[in-house]
Motif scaffolding. Structure first.
Motif, PDB file in Angstrom:
ATOM      1  N   UNK A 160     -35.045 -35.794  17.359  1.00 18.65           N
ATOM      2  CA  UNK A 160     -34.949 -34.806  16.286  1.00 18.65           C
ATOM      3  C   UNK A 160     -33.640 -34.903  15.528  1.00 18.65           C
ATOM      4  N   UNK A 161     -32.551 -35.142  16.245  1.00 21.28           N
ATOM      5  CA  UNK A 161     -31.237 -35.293  15.614  1.00 21.28           C
ATOM      6  C   UNK A 161     -31.219 -36.523  14.714  1.00 21.28           C
ATOM      7  N   UNK A 196     -30.072 -28.033  14.279  1.00 25.89           N
ATOM      8  CA  UNK A 196     -30.057 -29.361  13.653  1.00 25.89           C
ATOM      9  C   UNK A 196     -29.210 -29.367  12.391  1.00 25.89           C
ATOM     10  N   UNK A 197     -29.247 -28.289  11.619  1.00 25.24           N
ATOM     11  CA  UNK A 197     -28.392 -28.204  10.429  1.00 25.24           C
ATOM     12  C   UNK A 197     -26.923 -28.235  10.818  1.00 25.24           C
ATOM     13  N   UNK A 198     -26.573 -27.553  11.910  1.00 23.21           N
ATOM     14  CA  UNK A 198     -25.183 -27.567  12.383  1.00 23.21           C
ATOM     15  C   UNK A 198     -24.787 -28.950  12.869  1.00 23.21           C
ATOM     16  N   UNK A 199     -25.685 -29.603  13.576  1.00 27.41           N
ATOM     17  CA  UNK A 199     -25.397 -30.952  14.083  1.00 27.41           C
ATOM     18  C   UNK A 199     -25.210 -31.930  12.927  1.00 27.41           C
ATOM     19  N   UNK A 200     -26.059 -31.831  11.919  1.00 24.67           N
ATOM     20  CA  UNK A 200     -25.895 -32.688  10.737  1.00 24.67           C
ATOM     21  C   UNK A 200     -24.547 -32.435  10.084  1.00 24.67           C
ATOM     22  N   UNK A 201     -24.152 -31.182   9.970  1.00 23.30           N
ATOM     23  CA  UNK A 201     -22.869 -30.840   9.357  1.00 23.30           C
ATOM     24  C   UNK A 201     -21.695 -31.461  10.107  1.00 23.30           C
ATOM     25  N   UNK A 246     -36.113 -25.538  26.063  1.00 24.28           N
ATOM     26  CA  UNK A 246     -34.977 -26.366  26.481  1.00 24.28           C
ATOM     27  C   UNK A 246     -35.412 -27.488  27.413  1.00 24.28           C
ATOM     28  N   UNK A 247     -36.298 -27.164  28.337  1.00 25.97           N
ATOM     29  CA  UNK A 247     -36.749 -28.170  29.299  1.00 25.97           C
ATOM     30  C   UNK A 247     -37.553 -29.271  28.626  1.00 25.97           C
ATOM     31  N   UNK A 248     -38.286 -28.939  27.587  1.00 30.64           N
ATOM     32  CA  UNK A 248     -39.020 -29.963  26.845  1.00 30.64           C
ATOM     33  C   UNK A 248     -38.078 -30.838  26.017  1.00 30.64           C
ATOM     34  N   UNK A 249     -37.032 -30.205  25.485  1.00 28.53           N
ATOM     35  CA  UNK A 249     -36.188 -30.897  24.511  1.00 28.53           C
ATOM     36  C   UNK A 249     -35.169 -31.831  25.134  1.00 28.53           C
ATOM     37  N   UNK A 250     -34.502 -31.391  26.184  1.00 30.92           N
ATOM     38  CA  UNK A 250     -33.335 -32.144  26.644  1.00 30.92           C
ATOM     39  C   UNK A 250     -33.086 -31.915  28.129  1.00 30.92           C
ATOM     40  N   UNK A 251     -32.868 -32.986  28.914  1.00 30.57           N
ATOM     41  CA  UNK A 251     -32.532 -32.789  30.328  1.00 30.57           C
ATOM     42  C   UNK A 251     -31.196 -32.079  30.468  1.00 30.57           C
ATOM     43  N   UNK A 252     -31.056 -31.352  31.537  1.00 32.10           N
ATOM     44  CA  UNK A 252     -29.880 -30.504  31.731  1.00 32.10           C
ATOM     45  C   UNK A 252     -28.576 -31.285  31.690  1.00 32.10           C
ATOM     46  N   UNK A 253     -28.575 -32.506  32.193  1.00 30.88           N
ATOM     47  CA  UNK A 253     -27.332 -33.268  32.265  1.00 30.88           C
ATOM     48  C   UNK A 253     -26.810 -33.699  30.900  1.00 30.88           C
ATOM     49  N   UNK A 254     -27.636 -33.599  29.850  1.00 29.99           N
ATOM     50  CA  UNK A 254     -27.203 -33.997  28.508  1.00 29.99           C
ATOM     51  C   UNK A 254     -26.859 -32.796  27.615  1.00 29.99           C
ATOM     52  N   UNK A 255     -27.001 -31.599  28.103  1.00 28.60           N
ATOM     53  CA  UNK A 255     -26.900 -30.425  27.238  1.00 28.60           C
ATOM     54  C   UNK A 255     -25.483 -30.082  26.800  1.00 28.60           C
ATOM     55  N   UNK A 256     -24.479 -30.684  27.414  1.00 29.96           N
ATOM     56  CA  UNK A 256     -23.102 -30.458  26.976  1.00 29.96           C
ATOM     57  C   UNK A 256     -22.733 -31.316  25.770  1.00 29.96           C
ATOM     58  N   UNK A 257     -23.581 -32.247  25.421  1.00 34.15           N
ATOM     59  CA  UNK A 257     -23.351 -33.083  24.243  1.00 34.15           C
ATOM     60  C   UNK A 257     -23.345 -32.180  23.008  1.00 34.15           C
ATOM     61  N   UNK A 258     -22.308 -32.246  22.162  1.00 35.07           N
ATOM     62  CA  UNK A 258     -22.271 -31.406  20.952  1.00 35.07           C
ATOM     63  C   UNK A 258     -23.447 -31.632  20.008  1.00 35.07           C
ATOM     64  N   UNK A 259     -24.138 -32.761  20.146  1.00 30.38           N
ATOM     65  CA  UNK A 259     -25.327 -32.977  19.337  1.00 30.38           C
ATOM     66  C   UNK A 259     -26.519 -32.166  19.855  1.00 30.38           C
TER      67      UNK A 259
END
Length: 342
Positions: A160-161, A196-201, A246-259
């Motif tokens: 998505x990003x 996603x808008x924030x991540x793009x910014x 959240x569980x569908x979108x991203x595994x827990x170990x990656x959730x600290x990524x600012x993206x």
């Protein structure tokens, strides 16, 4: 499938419209006693909608993904207003299916809003947010490029990003062909789309957006805040649904990524000027407001607005009028003013 799924949308829509056309005392009788929590009082329009939703299953998330997607599309049709005066055409923005909305009579070289729909990164579509985009286009007098980014779980983070960035960068590179001013391209979105808008910014390698319009954005998938405990049940977006998304979108170990969690970015000083609006009765309220405070501390011009009597998803509910319509109109006015002054 619930029993109400067998009832034609037209019939249910007529019932909803009739309910909202009733005198205020009758609506109060249907909705029940006022709901007060955390020093806030829920708007009658929102309370009535939540009461009616107990009959029509409008829960966000939960169950099978295909079922949840159909449920959202059906729910949106129940409050789908007609928004005249906008032309729409399909296009590919950097390889991502998108839809460009142009208000009739709008001059070439207008501002452009690149918009990302909400839906927890797993549901939602161009169609679910069709009228929101039309209304923003008409009210703010801008072109709107709505982006149909790939959804989880078929396409989890970072798909998505990647699509969000590709579509924005396409808009920058092709602004004139889109009829837009390359110096007046904003980003915006609601909920997951606000994320996603924030991540793009933060991460675009092209020209930074001129402005960010963020509706109740998801900003941190790593932590639970007080608003999630206060409003995680009974106010449309639930705690259970947030976990499901959240569980569908991203595994827990990656959730600290600012993206994934832009609130955790080290440096927000290069973020564009922002209008960030939250809803008082929304489990996402506190993380959105914390993001606004971090932007302000970083020296970013930010207007934080809490619509303290509304619920998550209010932008999509503007067709019901009242406070829903007022809140969307205010956001559109902020967008128009910011891009005009620029």
């Amino acid at each position: 499938m619930s029993p109400t799924d067998l009832i034609p949308v037209r019939a249910v829509k007529a019932v909803v419209g009739a309910a909202y056309g009733l005198p205020k005392p009758v609506k109060r009788l249907i909705a029940g006693r006022p709901v007060r929590r955390d020093g806030q009082t829920l708007a009658l329009e929102a309370q009535l909608l939540l009461t009616l939703s107990q009959v029509e299953n409008t829960e966000l998330g939960g169950g099978g993904v295909d079922e949840a997607r159909v449920r959202l599309e059906r729910a949106q049709k129940l409050i789908d207003p007609k928004v005249p005066g906008v032309q729409a055409r399909e296009l590919s923005a950097g390889g991502v299916r998108s839809r460009l909305y142009t208000p009739k009579g709008l001059a070439e070289g207008s501002p452009l809003l690149v918009f990302y729909h909400g839906g927890g990164f797993a549901v939602g579509s161009l169609n679910s947010h069709d009228n929101v985009c039309k209304q923003l286009a008409v009210s703010a007098k801008v072109r709107v490029l709505s982006v149909d980014y790939r959804l989880a779980p078929e396409h989890p983070f970072p798909a998505g990003v990647e699509d969000a960035l590709a579509a924005y960068e396409y808009a920058v590179e092709n602004a004139e062909a889109l009829g837009a001013d390359p110096d007046a391209i904003a980003v915006g979105g609601d909920s997951a789309g606000g994320n996603l808008a924030a991540v793009v910014s933060l991460f675009t390698e092209r020209r930074k957006p001129a402005f960010a319009l963020l509706f109740y954005p998801t900003t941190d998938l790593t932590s639970r805040r007080r608003s999630r405990e206060l409003f995680g049940e009974g106010f449309y977006l639930t705690d259970k649904a947030m976990t499901w998304f959240s569980d569908h979108y991203c595994p827990e170990e990656l959730r600290k990524d600012p993206k994934v969690s832009p609130l955790l970015a080290d440096d927000l000083s290069d973020f564009p000027a922002t209008y960030l609006v939250t809803a008082g009765f929304d489990p996402l309220r506190d993380e959105g407001e914390e993001f606004a405070r971090r932007l302000e501390e970083a020296g970013v011009k930010v207007a934080l607005r809490r619509q303290d009597d509304l619920i998550h998803g209010f932008a999509n509910m503007f067709g019901l009028g009242g406070r829903f319509a007022e809140a969307l109109a205010e956001a559109a006015g902020a967008l128009r003013m910011a891009l005009t002054l620029r």
